[in-house]
Design a protein around this motif. Structure first.
Motif, PDB file in Angstrom:
ATOM      1  N   GLU A  25       0.835  -1.204   0.000  1.00 50.53           N
ATOM      2  CA  GLU A  25       0.000   0.000   0.000  1.00 50.53           C
ATOM      3  C   GLU A  25       0.868   1.251   0.000  1.00 50.53           C
ATOM      4  N   ASN A  26       1.925   1.250   0.797  1.00 45.78           N
ATOM      5  CA  ASN A  26       2.837   2.399   0.822  1.00 45.78           C
ATOM      6  C   ASN A  26       3.536   2.589  -0.518  1.00 45.78           C
ATOM      7  N   GLU A  27       3.930   1.489  -1.158  1.00 44.40           N
ATOM      8  CA  GLU A  27       4.558   1.578  -2.478  1.00 44.40           C
ATOM      9  C   GLU A  27       3.589   2.162  -3.500  1.00 44.40           C
ATOM     10  N   LEU A  28       2.331   1.727  -3.447  1.00 43.67           N
ATOM     11  CA  LEU A  28       1.335   2.234  -4.381  1.00 43.67           C
ATOM     12  C   LEU A  28       1.072   3.719  -4.143  1.00 43.67           C
ATOM     13  N   ARG A  29       0.964   4.122  -2.887  1.00 43.31           N
ATOM     14  CA  ARG A  29       0.774   5.551  -2.580  1.00 43.31           C
ATOM     15  C   ARG A  29       1.954   6.372  -3.090  1.00 43.31           C
ATOM     16  N   THR A  30       3.145   5.844  -2.941  1.00 41.92           N
ATOM     17  CA  THR A  30       4.338   6.538  -3.430  1.00 41.92           C
ATOM     18  C   THR A  30       4.278   6.690  -4.945  1.00 41.92           C
ATOM     19  N   MET A  31       3.842   5.633  -5.636  1.00 43.58           N
ATOM     20  CA  MET A  31       3.734   5.703  -7.095  1.00 43.58           C
ATOM     21  C   MET A  31       2.700   6.753  -7.506  1.00 43.58           C
ATOM     22  N   LYS A  79      -0.824  -1.182 -19.667  1.00 41.93           N
ATOM     23  CA  LYS A  79      -1.275  -2.541 -19.974  1.00 41.93           C
ATOM     24  C   LYS A  79      -0.374  -3.578 -19.318  1.00 41.93           C
ATOM     25  N   ASP A  80      -0.992  -4.701 -18.938  1.00 41.61           N
ATOM     26  CA  ASP A  80      -0.199  -5.803 -18.399  1.00 41.61           C
ATOM     27  C   ASP A  80       0.373  -6.630 -19.547  1.00 41.61           C
ATOM     28  N   ASP A  81       1.066  -7.696 -19.225  1.00 39.56           N
ATOM     29  CA  ASP A  81       1.714  -8.518 -20.247  1.00 39.56           C
ATOM     30  C   ASP A  81       0.746  -9.104 -21.270  1.00 39.56           C
ATOM     31  N   MET A 119       6.111   6.169 -22.271  1.00 39.32           N
ATOM     32  CA  MET A 119       7.243   5.725 -21.476  1.00 39.32           C
ATOM     33  C   MET A 119       6.841   5.618 -19.995  1.00 39.32           C
ATOM     34  N   LEU A 120       6.129   6.610 -19.508  1.00 36.74           N
ATOM     35  CA  LEU A 120       5.672   6.599 -18.125  1.00 36.74           C
ATOM     36  C   LEU A 120       4.735   5.411 -17.878  1.00 36.74           C
ATOM     37  N   CYS A 121       3.825   5.154 -18.809  1.00 28.99           N
ATOM     38  CA  CYS A 121       2.900   4.020 -18.682  1.00 28.99           C
ATOM     39  C   CYS A 121       3.666   2.699 -18.633  1.00 28.99           C
ATOM     40  N   HIS A 122       4.723   2.594 -19.422  1.00 24.36           N
ATOM     41  CA  HIS A 122       5.540   1.385 -19.416  1.00 24.36           C
ATOM     42  C   HIS A 122       6.166   1.169 -18.039  1.00 24.36           C
ATOM     43  N   HIS A 123       6.678   2.224 -17.434  1.00 26.77           N
ATOM     44  CA  HIS A 123       7.284   2.124 -16.107  1.00 26.77           C
ATOM     45  C   HIS A 123       6.235   1.774 -15.046  1.00 26.77           C
ATOM     46  N   ALA A 140       3.544   0.039 -15.573  1.00 24.48           N
ATOM     47  CA  ALA A 140       3.219  -1.372 -15.794  1.00 24.48           C
ATOM     48  C   ALA A 140       4.246  -2.276 -15.121  1.00 24.48           C
ATOM     49  N   ILE A 141       5.504  -1.940 -15.255  1.00 27.68           N
ATOM     50  CA  ILE A 141       6.560  -2.730 -14.618  1.00 27.68           C
ATOM     51  C   ILE A 141       6.393  -2.710 -13.103  1.00 27.68           C
ATOM     52  N   PHE A 142       6.111  -1.533 -12.550  1.00 27.46           N
ATOM     53  CA  PHE A 142       5.920  -1.436 -11.106  1.00 27.46           C
ATOM     54  C   PHE A 142       4.716  -2.271 -10.666  1.00 27.46           C
TER      55      PHE A 142
END
Length: 157
Positions: free
Chosen positions: A7-13, A107-109, A137-141, A143-145
């Protein structure tokens, strides 16, 4: 706990995209929406300074963000109010004026749209193809996160 860490990681994102997105895209607002296909809605955490509820929810059938969530297509518009897809309720409720907008899918894989990034109101002029490259580019990052953590849909479940 592990859930609290995610949850903290998601809030940070969310915070990072909303604050830094404004700077790099030179726009008034940058928002990350998560798509909840089960509930047929999109949602986003809002920054406290935006004077809106902590979690904003909207049906997947509404607005540019809903359109991108349903189709997986990028939307760029130079005059939001002239486009039938525009959902003006947010503007009305929060005394905001959306002039122009750029919204792209995360998008996911498998190609499923799991989130969206939206830039609103370019500070000078309108959004360009260079801005489209930036948002892709931001969307790609993002997605990876999102793939490295559990599904964000469970965060506000």
């Amino acid at each position: 706990s592990e859930r609290q860490k995610r949850e903290n990681e998601l809030r940070t994102m969310f915070d990072s995209i909303m604050r830094r997105g404004n700077e790099v895209a030179e726009c008034e607002r940058a928002t990350l929406f998560v798509v909840d296909h089960a509930k047929q809605e999109i949602w986003s955490l809002s920054s406290p300074h935006h004077n809106v509820p902590n979690i904003m929810r909207m049906p997947i059938t509404k607005g540019f963000a809903g359109y991108v969530a349903r189709t997986g297509e990028i939307v760029r518009t130079d005059c939001a109010y002239d486009d039938a897809r525009f959902f003006s309720e947010f503007d009305r409720q929060h005394s905001f004026v959306t002039r122009n907008l750029l919204c792209a899918p995360v998008k996911d894989d498998s190609g499923k749209v799991v989130a969206l990034v939206q830039f609103v109101n370019k500070r000078e002029g309108i959004f360009t193809t260079a801005d489209e490259r930036l948002i892709r580019m931001l969307c790609h990052h993002v997605a990876i996160f999102m793939e490295s953590t559990e599904s964000a849909e469970h965060f506000c479940g």
